[in-house]
Design an enzyme around this catalytic site. Structure first.
Site, PDB file in Angstrom:
ATOM      1  N   SER A 253      25.931   7.517 105.053  1.00  0.00           N
ATOM      2  CA  SER A 253      25.142   8.533 105.729  1.00  0.00           C
ATOM      3  C   SER A 253      24.600   7.971 107.028  1.00  0.00           C
ATOM      4  CB  SER A 253      23.963   8.939 104.843  1.00  0.00           C
ATOM      5  OG  SER A 253      23.126   7.800 104.667  1.00  0.00           O
ATOM      6  N   LYS A 254      24.336   8.880 107.954  1.00  0.00           N
ATOM      7  CA  LYS A 254      23.840   8.387 109.240  1.00  0.00           C
ATOM      8  C   LYS A 254      22.383   7.945 109.149  1.00  0.00           C
ATOM      9  CE  LYS A 254      23.236  12.910 111.447  1.00  0.00           C
ATOM     10  NZ  LYS A 254      23.586  13.744 112.561  1.00  0.00           N
ATOM     11  N   ARG A 255      21.738   8.283 108.051  1.00  0.00           N
ATOM     12  CA  ARG A 255      20.362   7.778 107.870  1.00  0.00           C
ATOM     13  C   ARG A 255      20.367   6.284 107.612  1.00  0.00           C
ATOM     14  NH1 ARG A 255      20.377  12.028 104.688  1.00  0.00           N
ATOM     15  NH2 ARG A 255      19.427  13.912 105.505  1.00  0.00           N
ATOM     16  N   LYS A 470      15.968   6.751 117.367  1.00  0.00           N
ATOM     17  CA  LYS A 470      15.743   6.622 115.924  1.00  0.00           C
ATOM     18  C   LYS A 470      15.092   5.291 115.597  1.00  0.00           C
ATOM     19  CE  LYS A 470      18.997   8.024 112.962  1.00  0.00           C
ATOM     20  NZ  LYS A 470      20.367   8.357 112.522  1.00  0.00           N
TER      21      LYS A 470
END
Ligand code: GLU
Length: 492
Positions: A253-255, A470
């Site tokens: 996941s990009k998280r 981010k």
């Protein structure tokens, strides 16, 4: 018969590294089959999420990784159009056939009714599925309601009992009870098909001989098999690739990881190393065996039998290792220099960066300090870098969050359009523009004074800007628990 495979990305967001993973296996099938064609099909039936910018990024990201396709929207071919929104009439024709033969039915259920139905099903411990409310409507009622302009969709009929059994190239024999398969919407109210109808019609009409796709589509295969059966067609051999995983073994996941091909490009990884890294996760290397392999080595070595069903772990550290070895040992001096130059010239950032810095410097040796952030990977900032700001930590966090949103939504990604959107935050956040840009200078350029903000953002590109915002944001907030994303099957 020559092998015909396809890559079928949806142009939503940044091209995902999983696309390259699937692409490599498709290439291996062509190589092992003694030749064939790769078709690139753009699956843009989700009009709310598909963008042309994302489509362009798919082309450039795949080309950067060395993929070549024989047919596609940008190169043409005998089975086009290759963009699904340009194939409406084709899907309508086949959907009409299904209705005519009694394999599909018109459904007028409103989203509200469906939601109430699902809530009730969940409450009573049942799997949320369509309850067949519109299954037996009379032809004249359907005609009248359509004539009155009532929104409607088409759903496919599904057997109510028994098992659907099929052979998957990786998972072997798979059995799914029909009772667990939903009466899938195949035509949406906007007149476009869902993935399920489009993929079956297109794979058939485009003469695809082998289907390779992500594991997430495995539960949908019974629907597709049924559609093939309704049309009287043969489904090609199918292979579902286990998902790539984060280090903690959750779905990539990009998280928790970097998933955007453009991020890897912007950071200055070598395409050869990425291909090597992805490829080696499919082949089993013996203890002490050389892990460096070329794309062609991978094509020869790939066998579905050794693919781990548990899914390969995407370990960035391992990619670093491959990348270091590739650039030290595998590239000639000339290749190495050519790669560095190409990387530095991405989006013209070397030339434009030097020009932007001109107003800031008094001598050339000042240049690295100004231009450096345009070429850095992570800026390794700490909360102390934001300590001098006039905004409170909560305000800073909301500015970073809002800017991240701007970056994610921006299609054009030019200095001017970025500035328009960032300026608009004055009103949304109720904070003066000067105070808004201050934390952004730090997050994007690493310090309070740097090259002009939105010009720098344009030169860095959206993947790196998003990453920096981010990282800055993470200094201000505790990471949220990931929320489960909707399964592809929820598409209505
Ligand atoms: N558009 C689908 C996706 O992006 C393609 C799946 C397939 O290859 O059939 O996941």
């Amino acid at each position: 018969m020559p092998v015909r495979v396809r890559l079928a990305p949806s142009p939503t967001g940044d091209p995902h590294i999983g696309l390259a993973y699937t692409g490599l296996v498709n290439e291996a099938l062509i190589a092992q089959g003694g030749g064939g064609q790769l078709v690139l099909r753009i699956e843009d039936t989700d009009q709310t999420r598909s963008t042309r910018a994302s489509e362009e990024n798919i082309y450039s990201s795949l080309r950067w990784l060395g993929f070549q396709w024989h047919e596609g929207p940008d190169v043409g071919g005998p089975h086009g159009p290759y963009r699904q929104t340009e194939r409406r009439e084709i899907y309508h024709k086949y959907a009409a056939q299904l209705v005519e033969k009694g394999h599909a039915f018109t459904c007028f259920c409103t989203p509200q009714r469906l939601e109430t139905m699902r809530t009730l099903q969940r409450k009573t411990g049942k799997k949320p599925m369509y309850d067949g409310h519109c299954l037996n409507l009379k032809a004249e009622d359907i005609a009248a309601r359509k004539a009155a302009g009532e929104p409607h969709v088409l759903r496919m009929k599904i057997p109510t009992s028994g098992m659907c059994t099929f052979t998957d190239g990786i998972y072997g024999e798979v059995s799914i009870p029909w009772a667990d398969v939903d009466m899938q919407v195949i035509m949406k109210a906007d007149g476009l098909p869902t993935y399920h109808l489009a993929v079956v019609v297109d794979d058939h009409l485009m003469g695809i001989t082998h289907i390779v796709r992500g594991e997430e589509w495995l539960p949908s295969t019974p629907k597709h098999l049924k559609l093939y059966e309704y049309f009287g067609w043969q489904m090609p051999p199918i292979m579902h690739l286990p998902v790539l995983r984060n280090l903690d073994r959750t779905k990539l996941s990009k998280r928790k990881n970097h998933t955007s091909i453009r991020w890897f490009q912007g950071q200055g990884y070598l395409p050869q190393a990425i291909i090597n890294f992805l490829g080696q996760s499919f082949v089993r290397t013996a203890e002490g065996e050389e892990e460096i392999m070329t794309r062609e080595n991978f094509h020869q070595r790939f066998t579905p039998d050794v693919v781990s069903k548990a899914g390969a772990v995407f370990d960035l550290g391992k990619l670093e290792w491959f990348n270091g070895r590739w650039l030290r040992e595998k590239l000639s001096e000339d290749d190495y220099l050519a790669h560095v130059q190409r990387w530095a010239a991405e989006r013209n950032r070397l030339k434009q960066g030097l020009l932007l810095a001109r107003s800031r410097i008094t001598k050339f040796s000042d240049l690295p300090q100004w231009v450096g952030p345009l070429f850095s990977g992570s800026l390794a900032l700490t909360a102390a870098d934001f300590a001098h700001l006039k905004t409170t930590p909560a305000q800073t966090a909301s500015i970073l969050q809002a800017a991240l949103h701007v970056v994610e939504k921006q299609q054009a990604f030019t200095a001017a359009t970025l500035w328009d959107d960032l300026k608009a935050l004055e009103t949304t956040l109720g904070i003066k523009a000067r105070l808004i840009t201050a934390p952004l200078f730090v997050a994007i350029g690493g310090k309070a004074q740097g090259l002009p903000l939105t010009e720098s953002m344009e030169l860095l590109g959206s993947a790196l800007c998003r990453d920096r915002l981010k990282q800055a944001l993470a200094l201000f907030s505790t990471p949220e628990e990931p929320t489960e994303t909707a399964t592809p099957d929820a598409e209505e």
